[in-house]
Write an enzyme that holds these catalytic residues in place. Structure first.
Site, PDB file in Angstrom:
ATOM      1  N   SER A 222       0.905  -1.012  -0.336  1.00 54.77           N
ATOM      2  CA  SER A 222       0.483   0.160  -0.022  1.00 54.77           C
ATOM      3  C   SER A 222       0.754   1.304  -0.267  1.00 54.77           C
ATOM      4  O   SER A 222       1.191   1.833  -0.964  1.00 54.77           O
ATOM      5  CB  SER A 222      -1.097  -0.194   1.185  1.00 54.77           C
ATOM      6  OG  SER A 222      -1.894   0.747   1.244  1.00 54.77           O
ATOM      7  N   ASP A 348      -9.615  -3.135  -6.252  1.00 45.91           N
ATOM      8  CA  ASP A 348      -9.008  -2.629  -4.921  1.00 45.91           C
ATOM      9  C   ASP A 348     -10.025  -0.619  -5.032  1.00 45.91           C
ATOM     10  O   ASP A 348      -9.302  -0.734  -5.919  1.00 45.91           O
ATOM     11  CB  ASP A 348      -7.810  -2.204  -5.139  1.00 45.91           C
ATOM     12  CG  ASP A 348      -7.688  -1.743  -3.891  1.00 45.91           C
ATOM     13  OD1 ASP A 348      -7.812  -1.057  -3.606  1.00 45.91           O
ATOM     14  OD2 ASP A 348      -5.966  -2.217  -3.947  1.00 45.91           O
ATOM     15  N   HIS A 377      -7.685  -4.767  -1.822  1.00 42.77           N
ATOM     16  CA  HIS A 377      -6.479  -4.056  -1.030  1.00 42.77           C
ATOM     17  C   HIS A 377      -6.198  -4.432  -0.223  1.00 42.77           C
ATOM     18  O   HIS A 377      -6.704  -4.893   1.511  1.00 42.77           O
ATOM     19  CB  HIS A 377      -7.642  -3.011  -0.364  1.00 42.77           C
ATOM     20  CG  HIS A 377      -6.250  -1.454  -0.467  1.00 42.77           C
ATOM     21  ND1 HIS A 377      -5.409  -1.382  -1.257  1.00 42.77           N
ATOM     22  CD2 HIS A 377      -5.534  -1.690   1.406  1.00 42.77           C
ATOM     23  CE1 HIS A 377      -4.103  -0.634  -0.448  1.00 42.77           C
ATOM     24  NE2 HIS A 377      -4.434  -0.703   0.761  1.00 42.77           N
TER      25      HIS A 377
END
Length: 414
Positions: A222, A348, A377
């Site tokens: 991320s 996502d 995600h």
């Protein structure tokens, strides 16, 4: 040619269905065999839908044939059908459930605090893997640097899983915890952001000095992946990293924030992450309030508002748009000069599919993008009960091993 729309009356359908169910209950739904037939029919229909529309092979995009063939030869997972957990394949469900359904392997870290150039301190958590049978000599034991997400630490389940995979390979791991998130004291009025890679450079140089003869690669998740991609784009060939892995990165921050500000995603994710960021700021209020209006920061309702009131100001950007532009890794991918594999799910909500830099990846032979239809995600759950391993874990393990042990094949990808 469009099909003619059929008249649809929801009230009539509901009335007829209720009447049918009521009558079947009177005669004994399952005794009559109708209930079993309905359940069997639904299961068959769901299975067909899952196999035809949900379980698919990922899309592999690369800027060069050599890198693509390397991945197919040494990372078979890139060519295999990804079967998301059949009862929770939807994006938001995968994202929300992953922290709860995946196990947290037991890992004992050795913590080290190192000094930054501005007088701050950075917390590193080492897993030395001294029991490694494949690499018993610590001086040349391969090292994997791990970068957690926005508010993550070395205790996140996805980080612990990667440490576990590295342990099985005989490698050493070190987790780079961003300033102020892991319980250490904030010595200067500065935290972190996706655009600033100074702390990451400090960490990589420190690891290289400590283990000069050990091969080193990095994986970021991320925001950690965004930071890693920005670092590689800035450094080009001037890095000691043999390769990199990026999971669920937000490639265009403008598009990411816009997606997270949609009503449902704002409720499920944006508000929660904003409160986590504010909690970290409030924890270090004594040192931060000397430079920033912390009360104003604590009133932010979204990540964008938090960045406008805190992050962009801290790192000296004229506007928040300037910060978001600089933080977006899409602008630096063309300058990456070491093998970099990126995994994103097309569903996502943190990184919408239309913002995945497919065309940019095609223009750089050092890049490869793996896109699954589902996964959410940092989800990528698979199997009936996805407790011990995810698709992301398998990508990590296979690519890490390939880069460390077959990395010579990745030289001169251009």
């Amino acid at each position: 040619m469009q099909r003619p729309e059929l008249p649809f009356n929801f009230n009539i359908l509901t009335r007829d269905l209720s009447h049918y169910v009521e009558n079947q209950v009177k005669v004994g739904l399952f005794d009559s065999g109708v209930g079993f037939s309905l359940m069997l029919g639904f299961s068959a229909a769901y299975t067909c839908y899952y196999l035809l529309s949900v379980a698919k092979k990922p899309q592999l995009i690369s800027g060069g044939k050599k890198f693509c063939q390397f991945l197919r030869d040494h990372c078979p997972v890139v060519s295999e059908t990804y079967y998301p957990t059949f009862w929770c394949w939807e994006s938001r469900i995968q994202t929300l459930l992953r922290p709860f359904v995946t196990a947290k392997p037991g890992v004992v870290y050795r913590n080290e605090l190192i000094k930054a150039a501005d007088g701050g301190q950075i917390s590193l958590d080492w897993f030395d893997n001294d029991d490694s049978s494949t690499h018993p000599d610590p001086s040349c034991r391969p090292t994997v640097l791990l970068l957690p997400g926005l508010t993550g630490t070395s205790r996140e389940s996805y980080i612990l899983h990667m440490v576990q995979q590295s342990r099985q390979l005989g490698y050493r791991c070190v987790v780079f915890n961003n300033r102020g998130v892991c319980g250490e004291t904030l010595l200067t009025p500065r935290t972190y952001c996706a655009a600033n890679t100074e702390d990451l450079e400090t960490v990589i140089e420190h690891i290289q000095r400590a283990h000069a003869d050990a091969p080193l690669m990095a994986a970021g998740v991320s925001m950690g992946g965004m930071m890693l991609a920005n670092y590689l784009g800035r450094k080009g060939r001037e890095t000691c990293l043999r390769g990199g892995l990026v999971f669920s990165a937000g490639w265009d921050v403008f598009e990411c924030t816009a997606s997270l500000e949609k009503p449902l995603d704002r409720f499920l994710f944006n508000s929660y992450l904003t409160s986590c960021l504010q909690a970290s700021v409030d924890r270090h209020r004594p040192v931060l309030e000397k430079c920033y209006d912390i009360d104003h920061v604590m009133k932010a309702k979204t990540i964008r508002e938090f960045d406008e009131r805190f992050t962009s100001i801290m790192f000296g950007y004229p506007t928040n748009d300037d910060y978001y532009r600089d933080a977006s890794p899409i602008h630096r991918l063309k300058s990456v000069q070491v093998p970099l594999l990126c995994l994103n799910a097309a569903d996502d909500v943190f990184s919408p599919s239309h913002a995945i830099p497919v065309e940019t990846v095609k223009q750089n032979p050092n890049l490869a993008m793996l896109i699954t239809c589902h996964g959410g995600h940092i989800g990528f759950l698979e199997g009936l009960w996805p407790r011990h391993s995810t698709y992301m874990d398998r990508v990590f393990k296979q690519f890490a091993k390939a880069v460390i042990e077959q990395g010579s094949r990745l030289q001169d990808l251009c």
